[in-house]
Write a protein that holds these residues in place. Structure first.
Motif, short mmCIF file in Angstrom:
data_model
loop_
_atom_site.label_atom_id
_atom_site.label_comp_id
_atom_site.label_asym_id
_atom_site.label_seq_id
_atom_site.Cartn_x
_atom_site.Cartn_y
_atom_site.Cartn_z
N THR A 8 0.83 -1.21 0.00
CA THR A 8 0.00 0.00 0.00
C THR A 8 0.86 1.26 0.00
OG1 THR A 8 -0.19 -0.32 2.41
CG2 THR A 8 -2.07 -0.97 1.08
N ALA A 10 -0.18 4.98 1.04
CA ALA A 10 -1.39 5.34 1.80
C ALA A 10 -1.33 6.71 2.43
CB ALA A 10 -1.55 4.30 2.92
N ASP A 12 -2.03 7.91 6.18
CA ASP A 12 -2.20 7.40 7.55
C ASP A 12 -2.62 8.53 8.47
OD1 ASP A 12 -1.37 4.87 6.82
OD2 ASP A 12 0.59 5.01 7.79
N GLY A 27 1.79 3.56 4.47
CA GLY A 27 1.57 2.41 3.61
C GLY A 27 2.77 1.48 3.62
N SER A 28 2.47 0.18 3.44
CA SER A 28 3.54 -0.82 3.54
C SER A 28 4.61 -0.62 2.47
CB SER A 28 2.95 -2.22 3.46
OG SER A 28 2.09 -2.37 2.36
N TYR A 31 6.95 2.66 3.31
CA TYR A 31 8.00 2.46 4.32
C TYR A 31 9.07 1.50 3.80
CZ TYR A 31 5.52 4.95 8.02
OH TYR A 31 4.93 5.91 8.78
N TRP A 80 -5.66 4.65 6.24
CA TRP A 80 -5.68 3.87 7.49
C TRP A 80 -5.62 4.82 8.67
CZ3 TRP A 80 -1.52 3.29 11.11
CH2 TRP A 80 -1.75 2.33 12.11
N LEU A 96 -10.34 1.76 8.19
CA LEU A 96 -9.58 1.20 7.07
C LEU A 96 -10.41 1.42 5.82
CD1 LEU A 96 -7.01 -0.70 6.51
CD2 LEU A 96 -8.67 -2.53 6.41
N ILE A 123 -0.81 -6.33 1.76
CA ILE A 123 -1.85 -5.96 0.79
C ILE A 123 -2.69 -7.22 0.59
CG2 ILE A 123 -0.63 -6.65 -1.36
CD1 ILE A 123 -1.39 -3.89 -2.52
N MET A 146 -0.99 -9.06 7.50
CA MET A 146 -1.56 -8.38 8.64
C MET A 146 -2.83 -9.09 9.07
SD MET A 146 -2.10 -4.32 8.44
CE MET A 146 -1.70 -3.26 9.80
N HIS A 148 -5.83 -8.23 9.29
CA HIS A 148 -6.97 -8.01 8.39
C HIS A 148 -7.01 -9.08 7.28
CE1 HIS A 148 -9.91 -5.72 6.04
NE2 HIS A 148 -9.17 -5.98 4.99
N TRP A 149 -5.85 -9.35 6.65
CA TRP A 149 -5.82 -10.30 5.52
C TRP A 149 -5.84 -11.74 6.01
CZ3 TRP A 149 -7.34 -7.40 1.91
CH2 TRP A 149 -6.88 -6.10 1.80
N PRO A 229 5.42 4.13 16.22
CA PRO A 229 5.91 2.84 15.71
C PRO A 229 5.37 2.47 14.33
CG PRO A 229 4.64 2.57 17.76
CD PRO A 229 4.41 3.96 17.27
N THR A 230 4.49 3.28 13.76
CA THR A 230 3.92 2.93 12.45
C THR A 230 5.04 2.74 11.43
OG1 THR A 230 2.09 4.38 12.97
CG2 THR A 230 2.25 3.63 10.69
N ALA A 232 7.29 0.49 11.39
CA ALA A 232 8.52 -0.15 11.86
C ALA A 232 8.69 -1.52 11.19
CB ALA A 232 8.50 -0.31 13.37
N ASP A 234 7.51 -2.60 8.27
CA ASP A 234 7.84 -2.49 6.84
C ASP A 234 9.25 -1.94 6.65
OD1 ASP A 234 5.22 -3.33 5.97
OD2 ASP A 234 4.53 -1.42 6.76
P1 AMP Z 1 3.56 -1.58 10.11
O1 AMP Z 1 3.48 -0.58 11.24
O2 AMP Z 1 4.92 -1.71 9.54
O3 AMP Z 1 2.95 -2.89 10.46
O4 AMP Z 1 2.65 -1.04 8.92
C1 AMP Z 1 1.93 0.15 8.99
C2 AMP Z 1 1.41 0.54 7.62
O5 AMP Z 1 0.50 -0.46 7.14
C3 AMP Z 1 0.65 1.84 7.68
O6 AMP Z 1 1.40 2.83 7.05
C4 AMP Z 1 -0.69 1.56 6.96
O7 AMP Z 1 -0.95 2.47 5.94
C5 AMP Z 1 -0.52 0.17 6.39
N1 AMP Z 1 -1.74 -0.65 6.56
C6 AMP Z 1 -2.60 -0.68 7.60
N2 AMP Z 1 -3.56 -1.60 7.40
C7 AMP Z 1 -3.29 -2.21 6.22
C8 AMP Z 1 -3.91 -3.25 5.46
N3 AMP Z 1 -5.01 -3.90 5.89
N4 AMP Z 1 -3.34 -3.60 4.28
C9 AMP Z 1 -2.23 -2.99 3.85
N5 AMP Z 1 -1.59 -1.99 4.50
C10 AMP Z 1 -2.11 -1.60 5.68
#
Ligand code: AMP
Length: 301
Positions: A8, A10, A12, A27-28, A31, A80, A96, A123, A146, A148-149, A229-230, A232, A234
């Motif tokens: 992604t 994204a 955030d 987004g994954s 990062y 997100w 989301l 993703i 993640m 969700h998936w 920590p967002t 981290a 990725d």
């Molecule tokens: P992390 O903190 O490395 O696990 O990943 C955070 C990132 O994942 C954020 O920047 C979000 O935009 C992204 N993200 C959150 N939920 C999802 C999802 N369901 N699918 C893909 N990317 C996501």
């Protein structure tokens, strides 16, 4: 060596106990790409909406990240919203919005199809499969996912796991995917699903690596202040695969070194909101912190 990343790109919106930020770059794939580009050339496959600002694309271009595989579609960018607790390892997804991501069919530019190092970022697993199907001669495929998936697309995810070498996953997701609460049992069960190596991210407690023949543990780099920590996870994956592509060494030793590089790069990401600190981190700062990491874990001398 080029690394191809799908994931992604994204907006955030983040709340932590120390502050908040609205619609910043996340987004994954974002990062991952910023992290891996410290070590090697990176190509992104993904989708953004019409609302995605040029300034964010500029940030990728400054790092020479190839954006030919990043499509702009009608509609809004993936968004997100998350909130972190006082215990920074715990976060809730508040919103989301898949937006342009729903229905996205990744189509790789011709020259991306010979990518040897591939990162299947967080993703829809269906999109991860579509990317794999288009690549001709990959050498190493690393995958992240993640909760969700795992919940929504578990069947497709199982198919992905049969086609990859390394899975990067956090501890709660490993428990969810395997059905085991003990992390060693969880890792063993996941190894049976396909990957030859499982890397379990444990936030501020570091990373555990499992394969059939070995277990390896590293701490996270100890920081006095963690702001956000967002990303981290990725960034860890980006530092990890970027280093593997740079060194070409995927032996046990090479993988251990790459785990430490991944941990070092992730430690920069969490020092500020969003990608701010990561995007400013230089190779010399990273090499310097890598040396300090070696000292931190040395008990032979
Ligand atoms: P992390 O903190 O490395 O696990 O990943 C955070 C990132 O994942 C954020 O920047 C979000 O935009 C992204 N993200 C959150 N939920 C999802 C999802 N369901 N699918 C893909 N990317 C996501």
């Amino acid at each position: 060596m080029s690394v191809l990343a799908v994931g992604t790109v994204a907006f955030d919106s983040i709340e932590t106990p120390w502050g908040s930020a609205e619609r910043i770059l996340g987004g994954s794939a974002s990062y991952f790409a910023l992290a891996a580009s410290v070590f090697t050339d990176v190509r992104i496959v993904g989708v953004i909406g019409q609302d995605f600002p040029e300034a964010y694309l500029e940030l990728f271009s400054q790092r020479n990240i190839d954006l030919d595989g990043l499509k702009r579609e009608k509609g809004d960018t993936f968004h997100w919203r998350g909130r972190y607790h006082e215990d920074i390892n715990v976060r809730d997804t508040l919103e989301l919005h898949l937006n342009v991501l729903s229905g996205f069919a990744p189509k790789l530019p011709e020259r991306y199809r010979d990518s040897e190092y591939v990162f299947l970022g967080n993703i829809d697993p269906m999109m991860q499969i579509e990317v794999l199907n288009q690549i001709r001669k990959m050498k190493l495929v690393v995958c992240d996912t993640m909760d969700h998936w795992i919940r929504e697309s578990g069947k497709d995810l199982r198919k992905v796991l049969q086609r990859i070498e390394i899975l990067v996953i956090n501890d709660s997701e490993a428990r969810l995917l395997s059905g085991y609460s003990n992390i060693v049992r969880a890792a063993r069960a996941i190894l049976k699903m396909g990957p030859r190596v499982v890397l379990i991210k444990r936030g501020e407690y570091g990373v555990l690596q499992f394969s059939d023949s070995s277990v390896f543990a590293t701490p996270a780099y100890p920081l006095e202040e963690v702001f956000d920590p967002t990303g981290a996870g990725d960034s860890f994956a980006g530092g990890f695969l970027g280093q593997l592509a740079r060194s070409g060494d995927d032996s046990q030793r090479g993988i251990r070194r790459a785990i430490v590089y991944g941990s070092v790069v992730a430690s920069f990401t969490v020092e500020d909101f969003g990608v701010k600190r990561l995007a400013a981190a230089s190779i010399s700062e990273i090499e310097d912190r890598y040396e300090r990491f070696v000292e931190l874990t040395d008990f032979h001398t």
